[in-house]
Design a protein around this motif. Structure first.
Motif, short mmCIF file in Angstrom:
data_model
loop_
_atom_site.label_atom_id
_atom_site.label_comp_id
_atom_site.label_asym_id
_atom_site.label_seq_id
_atom_site.Cartn_x
_atom_site.Cartn_y
_atom_site.Cartn_z
N ASP A 45 5.68 -1.04 7.64
CA ASP A 45 4.77 -0.04 7.50
C ASP A 45 5.62 1.37 6.98
OD1 ASP A 45 2.72 -1.61 8.01
OD2 ASP A 45 2.55 -0.69 10.12
N ARG A 46 6.90 1.61 7.39
CA ARG A 46 7.62 2.82 7.16
C ARG A 46 8.52 2.43 5.95
NH1 ARG A 46 5.89 2.21 12.26
NH2 ARG A 46 5.42 4.24 13.37
N THR B 1 -1.82 -2.72 0.60
CA THR B 1 -1.59 -4.14 1.08
C THR B 1 -2.65 -4.96 0.00
OG1 THR B 1 -3.11 -4.25 2.86
CG2 THR B 1 -0.67 -3.98 3.18
N HIS C 294 6.86 -5.18 11.93
CA HIS C 294 5.62 -4.60 11.15
C HIS C 294 5.71 -2.85 11.22
CE1 HIS C 294 3.58 -8.00 9.62
NE2 HIS C 294 3.65 -8.45 10.95
N THR D 190 -5.13 -1.46 4.54
CA THR D 190 -4.89 -0.35 3.77
C THR D 190 -4.67 -0.37 2.34
OG1 THR D 190 -2.39 -0.83 3.81
CG2 THR D 190 -3.15 0.44 5.75
#
Ligand SMILES: *Cc1c(COP(=O)(O)O)cnc(C)c1O
Length: 435
Positions: free
Chosen positions: A396-397, A5, A392, A2
Motif C-alpha cells: 500500500d505504501r 487496484t 500489504h 481502491t
C-alpha cells in the motif's frame, strides 16, 4: 477496493478464465498473502508500475535476474542490436562461446559450460549428468531448497509448493522419487548418517549454498565443509545450485564465498540461471571437463534444446555480466543491501517487532522471528498473518517485497539511497501497526 487496484482486478479476473490461477508461475498469484496480484505494465531502474499506474520500489527483480535494475541502457542496447540480427537459428553462434567463457573465467570450477533456457532445465540436466557420470542412482537434497520442478526434485520442495501446504506434487509417481533423499538443512548428524547408509549409491548431493527459496538461510561453514568432505570420501558429486546466488551474492557466486571460508573449497558441478540471463530465459550448468564431456554429442548422457544459447538471451546475459564485472560493483551493492537490513532492523526494534535480517551481496532475507532460522521448519515458524500484514502494508505504501514469507529479497544496483530510506520509513509505519 481502491481505484488503483481496479485495473489489476479486471486483469486478474480475465487471466483466471484462461490461465490456471491467472498466473504462469504460482507464487505470482498472491495466494500466500491474499489480495489481488499487481499486473506489471512497465519497469525502469528500481521501480515498476502496475496496470493502474501505481509505482512500486521493486525488491523482487524478477526473483533475482534484474541485478542492474530494469531497462539498463547498455543491456537494452545489446538486446536490441542482437534482435535485429535474428531471434534464433538452431545453429551455433559466437555469443554462446563468449558467455560460456565469461562464466568459466569467473567461476574457476567450471572448465566447461552448457547453456540452457531455465533453471529447472539446468538442474534437471545436471542431475542426469551426475547420475550418468557416476553410474549411480541416488541423489540427496535438503528440505526447503528448490531446484526447479523436475520430477525427481519435487520432494518436499521449497517455494511455490509451500503456498499450498503440500510437500510434494501430484503427478509424480513414487517410483520417480524413490532415489531422492531429503535431509534437514544444516544438520551435520543427519548428513553423516545418510552418507553412512547410502554413500556408495549417491550420485550427488545438490544444495542451494545460500538458500533463497526458504527465505534466506546460509549453510553453516562447518556443514558445508562436511558436505564437501563426505562427497569426496564417497565419490558423490557436490552440485551447487547457484541459479539464485550466482553473480547475485558476489562475482564468483556462493562458491567464492565458501572458498574464502574453507581453504581450497570447490563444488564439482554448478547450476546457474537468473542473473546470467539478465532477465531473459537463459541458464547453464558446468563443471570439470571429464564430467561435462559425458554429455551428448561427446558422451552418452543426452541433453538438448531448440532455444538453448538463444542469441538474444546470450546478448542480454553478456551485457549484464559486463556491468557486474566493473570494479566496486558488488561492494556498492553489498553496502546498499546491508544498509537496508540495518534500517529495517532498527525500525522493527523501535516498534518492538521481533525481527532478524541477513544478506550477502544483493540478496537478503528478513524474518519476523527472534533468531535467524537455520532450516526450513524454523523458517516456517514465522507468524504468517503478521507477515501478510507487513506485506500489504508495504505494498500500500509503494514497496513491493516477495508475496510469501519463504522467499528471499533482492536489491539492484539501480536502487538509490532515497529508495532505501523511503522503504525503511514505510516499514517503520507498518511495524507500528503490527507490533
Ligand atoms: C529459480 C531457481 C530455480 C529454477 O529456475 P527457473 O528458471 O525458475 O526454472 C532452480 N534453483 C534455484 C536455486 C532457484 O532459485
Amino acid at each position: 477496493m481502491t481505484p488503483s487496484t481496479d485495473r489489476n482486478t479486471e486483469l486478474f479476473d480475465r487471466a483466471r478464465k484462461i490461465i490456471p490461477g491467472g498466473v504462469n508461475s504460482p507464487v505470482r498469484a498472491f495466494r500466500a498473502v491474499g489480495g489481488t496480484p499487481r499486473f506489471v505494465q512497465r519497469a525502469q531502474g528500481p521501480y515498476f508500475w502496475d496496470a493502474a499506474g501505481q509505482r512500486y520500489i521493486d525488491y523482487i527483480g524478477s526473483w533475482g535476474p534484474m541485478i542492474l535494475g530494469h531497462g539498463h541502457p547498455a543491456v537494452v542496447e545489446a538486446v536490441t542490436r542482437a534482435a535485429r540480427d535474428g531471434f534464433s537459428f538452431g545453429a551455433p553462434t559466437e555469443r554462446e562461446i563468449e558467455l560460456a567463457e565469461a562464466i568459466a573465467s569467473l567461476m574457476p570450477g567450471l572448465e566447461m559450460v552448457r547453456l540452457v533456457s531455465s533453471g529447472t532445465e539446468a538442474a534437471m540436466s545436471a542431475l542426469r549428468l551426475a547420475r550418468g557420470a557416476t553410474g549411480r542412482s541416488k541423489i540427496l537434497k535438503f528440505e526447503g531448497c528448490y531446484h526447479g520442478h523436475a520430477d525427481a526434485l519435487l520432494v518436499k520442495a521449497g517455494s511455490g509448493l509451500a503456498t499450498f501446504g503440500n510437500p510434494t506434487s501430484a503427478g509424480v509417481p513414487p517410483e520417480v522419487v524413490q532415489h531422492t533423499l531429503v535431509l534437514e538443512y544444516n544438520n551435520v548428524a543427519q548428513l553423516e548418517e545418510a552418507f553412512a547408509l547410502h554413500g556408495k549409491d549417491l550420485a550427488c548431493l545438490v544444495i542451494e549454498p545460500i538458500a533463497g527459496n526458504m527465505n534466506f538461510v546460509r549453510a553453516d561453514t562447518a556443514f558445508m565443509r562436511r558436505c564437501r568432505e563426505l562427497c569426496t570420501q564417497h565419490g558423490a558429486l557436490l552440485v551447487f545450485d547457484e541459479v539464485m546466488t550466482g553473480f547475485r551474492v558476489g562475482l564468483g557466486g556462493a562458491q567464492a564465498h565458501y572458498a574464502s571460508l574453507i581453504p581450497g573449497f570447490r563444488p564439482d558441478m554448478t547450476v546457474l540461471g537468473k542473473v546470467i540471463g539478465g532477465g531473459m530465459p537463459l541458464a547453464a550448468f558446468g563443471g570439470p571437463r571429464s564430467i561435462m564431456e559425458q554429455l551428448a554429442p561427446l558422451g552418452p548422457v543426452y541433453q538438448a534444446g531448440t532455444l538453448s544459447g538463444n542469441p538474444v538471451a546470450t546478448a542480454c546475459g553478456l551485457a549484464t555480466l559486463a556491468e557486474v564485472r566493473k570494479p566496486g560493483f558488488y561492494e556498492a551493492l553489498t553496502a546498499k543491501t546491508r544498509g537496508l537490513m540495518e534500517g529495517l532492523s532498527a525500525a522493527a526494534e523501535q516498534a518492538g517487532v521481533p525481527f532478524r535480517a541477513d544478506s550477502e551481496g544483493g540478496m537478503f532475507g528478513f524474518f519476523l522471528l527472534p533468531e535467524l532460522p537455520r532450516n526450513y521448519s524454523q523458517v516456517m515458524k514465522t507468524d504468517g498473518s503478521r507477515f501478510n500484514k507487513l506485506f500489504h502494508g508495504l505494498l500500500d505504501r509503494g514497496v513491493y517485497i516477495a508475496p510469501a514469507l519463504y522467499e528471499a529479497g533482492f536489491v539492484s544496483a539501480a536502487h538509490t539511497q532515497e529508495d532505501l530510506e523511503t522503504t525503511i520509513a514505510a516499514a517503520a509505519e507498518v511495524f507500528q501497526l503490527i507490533a
